[in-house]
Design an enzyme around this catalytic site. Structure first.
Site, PDB file in Angstrom:
ATOM      1  N   SER A   7       6.777  -5.473   3.363  1.00 17.36           N
ATOM      2  CA  SER A   7       7.380  -4.166   3.115  1.00 17.36           C
ATOM      3  C   SER A   7       8.894  -4.278   3.201  1.00 17.36           C
ATOM      4  CB  SER A   7       6.879  -3.147   4.137  1.00 17.36           C
ATOM      5  OG  SER A   7       7.606  -1.939   4.026  1.00 17.36           O
ATOM      6  N   HIS A  32       5.834  -4.571  -1.025  1.00 19.22           N
ATOM      7  CA  HIS A  32       5.436  -3.184  -0.758  1.00 19.22           C
ATOM      8  C   HIS A  32       6.692  -2.327  -0.706  1.00 19.22           C
ATOM      9  CE1 HIS A  32       2.563  -0.174   0.655  1.00 19.22           C
ATOM     10  NE2 HIS A  32       3.458   0.208   1.550  1.00 19.22           N
ATOM     11  N   ASP A  34       8.004   1.477   0.056  1.00 23.40           N
ATOM     12  CA  ASP A  34       7.677   2.765   0.674  1.00 23.40           C
ATOM     13  C   ASP A  34       8.663   3.845   0.244  1.00 23.40           C
ATOM     14  OD1 ASP A  34       5.390   2.265   2.406  1.00 23.40           O
ATOM     15  OD2 ASP A  34       6.728   0.919   3.489  1.00 23.40           O
ATOM     16  N   MET A  36       9.664   7.743   0.787  1.00 26.83           N
ATOM     17  CA  MET A  36       9.481   8.875   1.703  1.00 26.83           C
ATOM     18  C   MET A  36      10.430  10.003   1.327  1.00 26.83           C
ATOM     19  SD  MET A  36       9.441   6.827   5.320  1.00 26.83           S
ATOM     20  CE  MET A  36       8.784   5.171   5.453  1.00 26.83           C
ATOM     21  N   HIS A  65       4.185   2.842  -2.655  1.00 26.81           N
ATOM     22  CA  HIS A  65       3.454   3.804  -1.830  1.00 26.81           C
ATOM     23  C   HIS A  65       4.258   5.097  -1.765  1.00 26.81           C
ATOM     24  CE1 HIS A  65       1.900   4.748   2.535  1.00 26.81           C
ATOM     25  NE2 HIS A  65       1.450   5.610   1.648  1.00 26.81           N
ATOM     26  N   MET A  67       4.863   8.359  -0.276  1.00 30.05           N
ATOM     27  CA  MET A  67       4.644   9.259   0.859  1.00 30.05           C
ATOM     28  C   MET A  67       5.466  10.516   0.615  1.00 30.05           C
ATOM     29  SD  MET A  67       4.579   6.582   4.067  1.00 30.05           S
ATOM     30  CE  MET A  67       5.676   5.352   3.344  1.00 30.05           C
ATOM     31  N   MET A 136      -3.761   3.912   6.496  1.00 36.06           N
ATOM     32  CA  MET A 136      -2.572   3.820   7.341  1.00 36.06           C
ATOM     33  C   MET A 136      -3.010   3.555   8.779  1.00 36.06           C
ATOM     34  SD  MET A 136       0.134   4.105   5.487  1.00 36.06           S
ATOM     35  CE  MET A 136       1.290   4.222   6.863  1.00 36.06           C
ATOM     36  N   GLY A 141       5.871   7.222   8.173  1.00 36.40           N
ATOM     37  CA  GLY A 141       7.196   7.805   8.281  1.00 36.40           C
ATOM     38  C   GLY A 141       8.238   6.883   8.871  1.00 36.40           C
ATOM     39  N   ASP A 174      -1.547  -0.757   6.511  1.00 37.71           N
ATOM     40  CA  ASP A 174      -0.093  -0.685   6.636  1.00 37.71           C
ATOM     41  C   ASP A 174       0.257  -0.043   7.969  1.00 37.71           C
ATOM     42  OD1 ASP A 174       2.618  -0.375   6.384  1.00 37.71           O
ATOM     43  OD2 ASP A 174       2.542   0.915   4.618  1.00 37.71           O
ATOM     44  N   GLY A 176       2.084  -1.742  11.874  1.00 34.77           N
ATOM     45  CA  GLY A 176       1.894  -2.436  13.135  1.00 34.77           C
ATOM     46  C   GLY A 176       1.096  -3.720  13.056  1.00 34.77           C
TER      47      GLY A 176
END
Length: 226
Positions: A7, A32, A34, A36, A65, A67, A136, A141, A174, A176
């Site tokens: 990511s 990846h 992201d 947002m 992705h 979001m 997720m 976020g 996705d 941790g």
């Protein structure tokens, strides 16, 4: 096939191109991306101009992705900007079936994402439509969060349900994912692994190579190959 998707949200944007090159040298499969909007999730990241720049830099699969609220508004623009896979949230997209079909009509693959608190049963009506389901494993976020152990059971249940329906649809995770827990999610049935800090903190090429080599041990069902 188990797929490694670093990511870029976790990268250093002052040297993004250099760090992407280091990941490629280590053997990643996807990047990846992201997006947002500060509404669907409590943060703002980046959008179309950055994606266009990244697309010019790499031939790797770009896994975008969204979001964002009402992601259907942006599908055309993100595919034109270079998205190979476009994932939208079940919780944010009311015309979900139509949006998945539209993504396909544009020549891209389509994914459906759910937050940790959303039951996997909401995905059942889309089993035959989606190319990938994203579970997720942190609240979306922010990067750098700890993996939510409760999500392992969700991944396993989703894989079992797909198997029962004769489907080998990709399951992406996705949030941790680290060296300490990656085999837990692989064994549960995930096969598209998003990693941020685990790739971009420290030796990027070495980190990527570690996971790339590890993933070669796994077949498409997430079990260790003989």
């Amino acid at each position: 096939m188990v797929i490694l998707a670093p990511s870029i949200l976790a990268s250093d944007f002052t040297v993004l191109g250099e760090q992407m090159k280091q990941a490629e040298e280590g053997g990643n499969d996807y990047f990846h991306f992201d997006v947002m909007d500060g509404m669907f999730v409590p943060n703002i990241s980046f959008g179309l101009p950055v994606l266009k720049s990244v697309r010019r830099f790499t031939s790797k699969t770009l896994d975008v992705h969204l979001m964002v609220e009402q992601p259907e508004r942006y599908v055309d623009k993100f595919v034109r900007a270079g998205a190979d896979i476009l994932t939208v949230h079940q919780e944010a997209c009311a015309p979900l079936k139509e949006t998945i079909e539209h993504i396909h009509s544009l020549g891209a693959r389509a994914g459906i994402a759910i937050k940790p608190g959303t039951d996997i049963d909401v995905l059942r009506p889309y089993y035959a439509l989606a190319d990938m389901f994203l579970v997720m494993t942190v609240e979306p976020g922010f990067g750098g969060q700890k993996y939510m152990d409760v999500c392992t059971g969700k991944i396993k249940a989703l894989r079992e349900s797909l198997d029962e329906n004769g489907l080998d649809t990709d399951i992406q995770v996705d949030g941790g994912i680290t060296r300490d827990n990656v085999e837990e999610v692989l064994s549960a049935g995930a096969n598209v692994i998003v990693m941020g800090s685990s790739i971009f903190k420290g030796d990027i090429t070495g980190n990527t190579r570690y996971f790339s080599e590890l993933f070669k041990k796994y077949n498409c069902s997430g079990r260790v190959s003989s």
